[in-house]
Design a protein around this motif. Structure first.
Motif, short mmCIF file in Angstrom:
data_model
loop_
_atom_site.label_atom_id
_atom_site.label_comp_id
_atom_site.label_asym_id
_atom_site.label_seq_id
_atom_site.Cartn_x
_atom_site.Cartn_y
_atom_site.Cartn_z
N ASP A 38 14.76 6.79 6.32
CA ASP A 38 15.47 6.16 5.20
C ASP A 38 15.21 6.93 3.90
N ALA A 39 13.95 7.33 3.70
CA ALA A 39 13.61 8.07 2.48
C ALA A 39 14.39 9.38 2.44
N SER A 70 13.97 -4.60 -2.44
CA SER A 70 13.59 -5.92 -2.96
C SER A 70 13.49 -6.96 -1.87
N ALA A 71 13.19 -6.53 -0.62
CA ALA A 71 13.10 -7.49 0.49
C ALA A 71 11.67 -7.63 0.99
N THR A 72 11.11 -6.55 1.60
CA THR A 72 9.82 -6.75 2.27
C THR A 72 9.09 -5.42 2.46
N GLN A 73 7.87 -5.48 3.05
CA GLN A 73 7.07 -4.25 3.23
C GLN A 73 7.69 -3.33 4.30
N ASN A 74 7.48 -2.03 4.10
CA ASN A 74 7.91 -0.99 5.05
C ASN A 74 9.40 -1.05 5.40
N GLU A 75 10.21 -1.44 4.43
CA GLU A 75 11.65 -1.49 4.70
C GLU A 75 12.32 -0.12 4.50
N MET A 102 4.92 -2.75 -1.31
CA MET A 102 4.75 -1.69 -0.31
C MET A 102 6.00 -1.51 0.56
N PRO A 103 7.19 -1.39 -0.05
CA PRO A 103 8.41 -1.28 0.77
C PRO A 103 8.59 0.08 1.44
N THR A 104 7.85 1.13 0.95
CA THR A 104 8.08 2.47 1.48
C THR A 104 6.86 2.93 2.29
N VAL A 105 7.11 3.46 3.49
CA VAL A 105 5.98 3.96 4.31
C VAL A 105 5.39 5.20 3.63
N PHE A 142 -3.00 -3.75 6.01
CA PHE A 142 -4.14 -3.67 5.10
C PHE A 142 -4.66 -2.23 5.06
N HIS A 143 -4.77 -1.59 6.23
CA HIS A 143 -5.23 -0.19 6.25
C HIS A 143 -4.30 0.68 5.40
N GLN A 144 -2.99 0.46 5.59
CA GLN A 144 -1.99 1.27 4.87
C GLN A 144 -2.14 1.10 3.34
N ALA A 145 -2.28 -0.15 2.92
CA ALA A 145 -2.38 -0.41 1.47
C ALA A 145 -3.66 0.19 0.90
N VAL A 146 -4.77 0.06 1.64
CA VAL A 146 -6.04 0.59 1.15
C VAL A 146 -5.97 2.12 1.07
N GLU A 147 -5.44 2.74 2.12
CA GLU A 147 -5.40 4.20 2.15
C GLU A 147 -4.58 4.75 0.98
N GLU A 148 -3.45 4.10 0.69
CA GLU A 148 -2.61 4.56 -0.42
C GLU A 148 -3.38 4.54 -1.74
N VAL A 149 -4.11 3.44 -1.95
CA VAL A 149 -4.84 3.30 -3.22
C VAL A 149 -6.02 4.28 -3.25
N VAL A 150 -6.75 4.33 -2.14
CA VAL A 150 -7.96 5.17 -2.14
C VAL A 150 -7.58 6.64 -2.34
N GLU A 151 -6.51 7.07 -1.68
CA GLU A 151 -6.07 8.47 -1.86
C GLU A 151 -5.76 8.75 -3.33
N SER A 152 -5.07 7.79 -3.97
CA SER A 152 -4.66 8.11 -5.33
C SER A 152 -5.79 7.97 -6.34
N ILE A 153 -6.81 7.13 -6.04
CA ILE A 153 -7.87 7.01 -7.06
C ILE A 153 -9.10 7.87 -6.76
N TRP A 154 -9.09 8.56 -5.64
CA TRP A 154 -10.27 9.39 -5.30
C TRP A 154 -10.61 10.39 -6.42
#
Ligand code: NDP
Length: 430
Positions: A336-337, A326-331, A354-357, A22-34
């Motif tokens: 890998d990137a 197309s599998a799951t979060q943080n895969e 949210m498959p990518t860290v 949840f922290h990860q998902a929120v931070e990603e959004v907040v950073e991009s919409i700030w």
């Protein structure tokens, strides 16, 4: 009021301890919409962001059921009703042993933003259970689903909250859940999406997330006057999103070369053609077998078992043009990137959530590749769920072509809106 992203996140973490996804998902959004918030002080004053990280309601309940041996089993279940600002709560149900409050809150939070991008009137929610359908008989899955719905039915409704499928919840599970809802409410209504065609489902709903992710990739490529014709693609998973990503890639002249499940992955240099894809669909949707069996059937493929101690996933370490997680979060982790970029991948369209860290996302953005984040690239599924709700309200079914055209249009609009926002807020071309 928090002055910057770090201060905002400190508060979110303090209030929601141990919910790292949840922290990860929120931070990603907040950073991009700030940057948007900085231009709109009225949003800050009304605490729109602070509201968006608190669910309107969380329902937590137990699901007792009886297995085939006559033993009582008890699972935990949740429904996160995140936001109904623009429509009924809408989002899938996930049945997987890893399910917990933090994972479902991350998914519900992302769902709110994704649903608004479709421009359809849907709020956001998510739910599920730590029940594992793998290895269970059809009757065990049915008894679990009936018990799950015996509690959930009082919280949902066609104008309140409309769940759908996600990991571990496909046509079979939605059918059992809908049957129980109908029985308890004595009502035939569009309370779930992803239903079978005989009880109010929409054509193209099973295909929608995978098709949408490929349409999104095609839209990104179009900005460089390119198409998917002849492009090789690394695709993970072997469930719903994988299957229809692979199918649409083949339709558009692309070549999927990998598939996986939680036990390992197959690399097929010759490509997964239509016959091989049909084998995977039968293996996963009917026989409920493991992807390893693909390599036993097709000698052109190499199977590699998953290694939980490895620092990277070798699936992402093959030469290719595109990647469709197309599998799951943080895969996709940071290594890998880096491997994807090293191997020439320059299109990443996220079918999974949210498959990518975050470090991986930064690498994609810095490398200026064509990167479609899940909230945009995989919105096709919920978009067609929205279209299923419309058809249920109208008591009318659109044709396959009509739904596919609407999906195509919605994915193009999402792409164009995302590209326009990226231009306006300082990361043009991404
Ligand atoms: P399915 O259950 O149909 O398939 C999931 C696939 O991913 C299976 O092959 C599964 O393997 C694999 N998988 C699941 N968890 C893990 C894990 N922890 N590690 C490795 N592999 C794993 O689910 P979907 O295809 O519906 O969903 C895939 C992704 O797409 C999820 O992130 C979901 O949230 C997202 N999504 C789905 C939508 C939809 O419409 N279905 C809409 C938007 C996003 P195994 O069987 O061995 O567990």
């Amino acid at each position: 009021m928090a002055e910057n992203v770090a201060a905002f996140m400190e508060n979110v973490i303090a209030k929601n301890p141990a919910e790292k996804e949840f922290h990860q998902a929120v931070e990603e959004v907040v950073e991009s919409i700030w940057p948007v918030l900085e231009k709109r002080p009225e949003y800050r004053k009304a605490k729109i962001l602070e509201r968006s990280v608190e669910p309107e309601r969380v329902i937590l309940f137990r699901v007792p059921w009886v297995d085939d041996k006559g033993e009582v089993q008890v699972n935990k279940a949740f429904r996160i009703e995140m936001s109904s600002a623009i429509g009924p709560y809408k989002g899938g149900l996930r049945f997987h042993p890893s399910v917990n409050l933090g994972i479902l809150k991350f998914l519900a939070f992302e769902q709110v933003w994704k649903n608004s991008l479709t421009t359809l009137p849907m709020g956001g929610g998510k739910g599920g259970s730590d029940f594992d359908p793998k290895g269970k008989s059809d009757l065990e899955v049915m008894r679990f689903c009936q018990s799950f719905m015996s509690e959930l039915f009082r919280h949902i409704g066609p104008n309140t909250d409309v769940p759908a499928g996600d990991i571990g919840v496909g046509g079979r599970e939605i059918g059992f859940l809908f049957g129980q809802y109908k029985k308890l409410r004595n009502e035939f209504t569009g309370v779930l999406t992803g239903k079978g065609l005989n009880w109010g489902g929409s054509l193209i709903r099973p295909e929608a997330t995978g098709y949408g992710a490929v349409y999104f990739a095609a839209n990104m490529l179009e900005t460089r006057n390119e198409t998917l014709e002849g492009k090789t693609a690394l695709v993970s998973g072997s469930g719903n999103v994988f299957q229809y990503t692979a199918e649409k890639l083949l339709d558009l002249g692309g070549k999927p070369i990998t598939a996986s499940d939680s036990s390992g992955y197959v690399y097929d240099e010759a490509g997964i053609d239509r016959e091989k894809l049909a084998f995977i669909m039968e293996l996963k949707n009917v026989k409920r077998g493991r992807i390893k069996e693909y390599a036993e059937k097709y000698p052109s493929a190499v199977y590699t078992p998953a290694d939980p101690n490895a620092d990277h996933n070798p699936l992402w370490d093959h030469k290719a043009d595109c990647a469709f997680p197309s599998a799951t979060q943080n895969e996709i982790n940071a290594k890998d990137a880096a491997n994807l970029l090293k191997n020439g991948v320059y299109v990443v369209s996220e079918g999974a959530n949210m498959p990518t860290v975050p470090d991986g996302v930064n690498q994609f953005v810095d490398a200026k590749i064509l990167y479609g984040p899940g909230k945009a690239a995989n919105a096709g599924g919920v978009a067609v769920s929205g279209l299923e709700m419309s058809q249920n309200s109208l008591r009318y079914n659109w044709t396959r072509e009509e739904v596919d055209q609407k999906l195509f249009r919605i994915m193009k609009d999402i792409h164009d809106a995302s590209a326009a926002a990226a231009n306006e807020y300082g990361t043009p071309d991404n």
